[in-house]
Design an enzyme around this catalytic site. Structure first.
Site, PDB file in Angstrom:
ATOM      1  N   ARG A  46      -8.880  39.241  27.277  1.00 52.26           N
ATOM      2  CA  ARG A  46      -7.840  38.941  26.286  1.00 52.26           C
ATOM      3  C   ARG A  46      -7.151  40.245  25.874  1.00 52.26           C
ATOM      4  O   ARG A  46      -5.941  40.323  25.769  1.00 52.26           O
ATOM      5  CB  ARG A  46      -8.417  38.222  25.060  1.00 52.26           C
ATOM      6  CG  ARG A  46      -7.300  37.864  24.089  1.00 52.26           C
ATOM      7  CD  ARG A  46      -7.674  37.234  22.745  1.00 52.26           C
ATOM      8  NE  ARG A  46      -8.978  36.694  22.606  1.00 52.26           N
ATOM      9  CZ  ARG A  46      -9.993  37.344  22.031  1.00 52.26           C
ATOM     10  NH1 ARG A  46      -9.826  38.565  21.528  1.00 52.26           N
ATOM     11  NH2 ARG A  46     -11.164  36.768  21.934  1.00 52.26           N
ATOM     12  N   ASP A 170      16.193  41.982  21.242  1.00 53.33           N
ATOM     13  CA  ASP A 170      15.845  41.049  22.314  1.00 53.33           C
ATOM     14  C   ASP A 170      16.799  41.359  23.467  1.00 53.33           C
ATOM     15  O   ASP A 170      17.981  41.037  23.405  1.00 53.33           O
ATOM     16  CB  ASP A 170      16.010  39.606  21.808  1.00 53.33           C
ATOM     17  CG  ASP A 170      15.717  38.562  22.888  1.00 53.33           C
ATOM     18  OD1 ASP A 170      15.716  38.914  24.083  1.00 53.33           O
ATOM     19  OD2 ASP A 170      15.518  37.381  22.524  1.00 53.33           O
TER      20      ASP A 170
HETATM   21  C1  LIG Z   1      13.905  32.468  26.972  1.00 59.40           C
HETATM   22  C2  LIG Z   1      14.246  33.385  25.856  1.00 59.40           C
HETATM   23  C3  LIG Z   1      13.306  33.698  24.870  1.00 59.40           C
HETATM   24  C4  LIG Z   1      11.926  33.075  24.837  1.00 59.40           C
HETATM   25  O1  LIG Z   1      11.128  33.464  25.900  1.00 59.40           O
HETATM   26  P1  LIG Z   1      10.014  32.499  26.589  1.00 59.40           P
HETATM   27  O2  LIG Z   1       9.516  33.333  27.705  1.00 59.40           O
HETATM   28  O3  LIG Z   1      10.716  31.261  27.013  1.00 59.40           O
HETATM   29  O4  LIG Z   1       8.991  32.222  25.538  1.00 59.40           O
HETATM   30  C5  LIG Z   1      13.687  34.591  23.882  1.00 59.40           C
HETATM   31  N1  LIG Z   1      14.928  35.136  23.853  1.00 59.40           N
HETATM   32  C6  LIG Z   1      15.851  34.857  24.791  1.00 59.40           C
HETATM   33  C7  LIG Z   1      17.196  35.492  24.709  1.00 59.40           C
HETATM   34  C8  LIG Z   1      15.546  33.964  25.812  1.00 59.40           C
HETATM   35  O5  LIG Z   1      16.481  33.670  26.723  1.00 59.40           O
END
Ligand SMILES: *Cc1c(COP(=O)(O)O)cnc(C)c1O
Length: 379
Positions: A46, A170
């Site tokens: 983990r 992000d």
């Molecule tokens: C898909 C996505 C996420 C979430 O990621 P997962 O791997 O699906 O949990 C977060 N931010 C953006 C911009 C995404 O496209």
């Protein structure tokens, strides 16, 4: 080292026991200890696993970061970041977010006493305006999903540094090939590895990359304590996918540009969202902070209600109607009912996520086939 070389080699050495060139899949949950605590740095999978460690070394290098943590999904990575906060803390974020990010903020963390401000961050000054003594974190997506707004990372970084806020970007839509937020002043980069980094639509995974050791230790504690960590098989698949990230991204950018130009003048297309157009409202910022404009494009259809939009969305033969993005294959998505279905209609419509909006993830197939498919589907 340059990007392509890092994508292929960073974090990875031929296996010392056999010389295997590819990192082995260490399919084990636990590790032998000579005496209690006398181990080779691995105790329980983990917390740490050698296949995942190799992947984390590679992920860190891609974002010019010292540290990376791999999670079992992008949402797992987001969840870990939010657990840095305490009740009463406030977060400033964008008003055009990935639907799952909006959902975890409003439906999970709001219940734990964290307050979110969803703002139009295309003017960075709004961050200073909303910062008070409870503000702890700024969460930015750029380009945004699905309307491809561009947020000035460097300008927001100046404000977060002056106010001692944790600045998270992000970077899923751009990928590390096109944009490196830490170089521009972000503290943490978050990725859904599921998308461009993995690149083959065969795994779900997330990642955080960062430089600050203290923050890394706090996040590693959350990662191990809460346990949203990926297994060795998925870590191997991600490592394998990353080896062609630079080649794929070049092809995504080339195809994306041609698809965007084709759609811009198409009579069925009303609005088109792609940061590569000089008339995109933040094109200059995109040019400054990105090395290319990518393969993500959104359009709205002219005079199309929901039924007509669904009819067109079902017409495609090469583009596949599916959630997700960033894989080698071209995908098509209807945000209002798919990826952004968890956002209330009046909230999503305010930022342009209307019923006639379609989002394209342009893959790396031959461009002639993609353009032919678009022409037929929109006819
Ligand atoms: C898909 C996505 C996420 C979430 O990621 P997962 O791997 O699906 O949990 C977060 N931010 C953006 C911009 C995404 O496209």
């Amino acid at each position: 080292m340059k990007f392509g070389t890092k994508a292929i080699h960073a974090g990875q050495e031929p296996d010392p026991s056999t010389g295997a060139v590819m990192t082995p899949i260490y399919q084990t949950s636990t590790y032998a200890q000579k005496a209690p605590g006398d181990n080779q740095g691995y105790e329980y999978s983990r917390g740490t696993n050698p296949t995942r460690s190799a992947l984390e070394g590679c992920l860190a290098a891609l974002e010019n970061a010292k540290f990376a943590l791999a999670f079992s999904s992008g949402m797992g990575a987001t969840d870990a970041v939010m657990k840095l906060l305490q009740p009463g803390d406030e977060v400033i974020t964008g008003n055009d977010l990935y639907g799952g990010s909006y959902r975890i903020f409003t439906k999970i963390f709001a219940n734990y006493g964290i307050k979110f401000h969803f703002l139009d961050l295309s003017d960075p000054e709004i961050v200073a305006q909303y910062t008070n003594e409870n503000t702890k974190l700024v969460w930015v997506e750029t380009p945004t999903n699905p309307t491809m707004q561009i947020v000035d990372i460097e300008a927001i970084g100046k404000i977060t540094r002056a106010n001692n806020l944790t600045f998270v970007v992000d970077n899923t839509f751009a990928s590390p090939y096109l944009q490196n937020p830490i170089d521009l002043g972000a503290d943490i980069v978050m990725h859904s590895v599921t998308k461009y980094i993995g690149g083959h639509s065969d795994l779900v995974m997330g990642a955080l990359m960062l430089n600050d050791e203290e923050l890394y230790k706090r996040l590693w504690f959350i990662y191990n304590a809460c346990g949203a960590t990926p297994g060795p098989m998925d870590s191997f698949l991600a490592l394998r996918g990353i080896k062609t990230l630079h080649l794929r991204m070049k092809a995504h950018c080339e195809n994306g540009k041609q698809v965007a130009e084709f759609l811009k003048t198409h009579p069925k297309v009303d609005k088109i969202y792609w940061p590569g157009f000089t008339d995109h409202p933040n094109h200059e910022v995109a040019k400054k902070q990105m090395r290319g404009f990518g393969g993500m494009i959104s359009i709205t259809l002219k005079d199309a209600d929901l039924a007509e939009t669904f009819r067109i969305a079902s017409n495609f033969k090469v583009f596949t109607l599916a959630e997700s993005l960033g894989g080698v294959e071209s995908l098509l998505n209807h945000p209002a009912t798919m990826t952004h279905g968890s956002i209330p209609k009046e909230v999503r419509e305010k930022v342009g996520v209307v019923d006639s909006l379609l989002r394209l993830s342009v893959g790396v197939e031959d461009i002639e086939d993609l353009l032919e498919d678009l022409k037929n589907a929109l006819a």
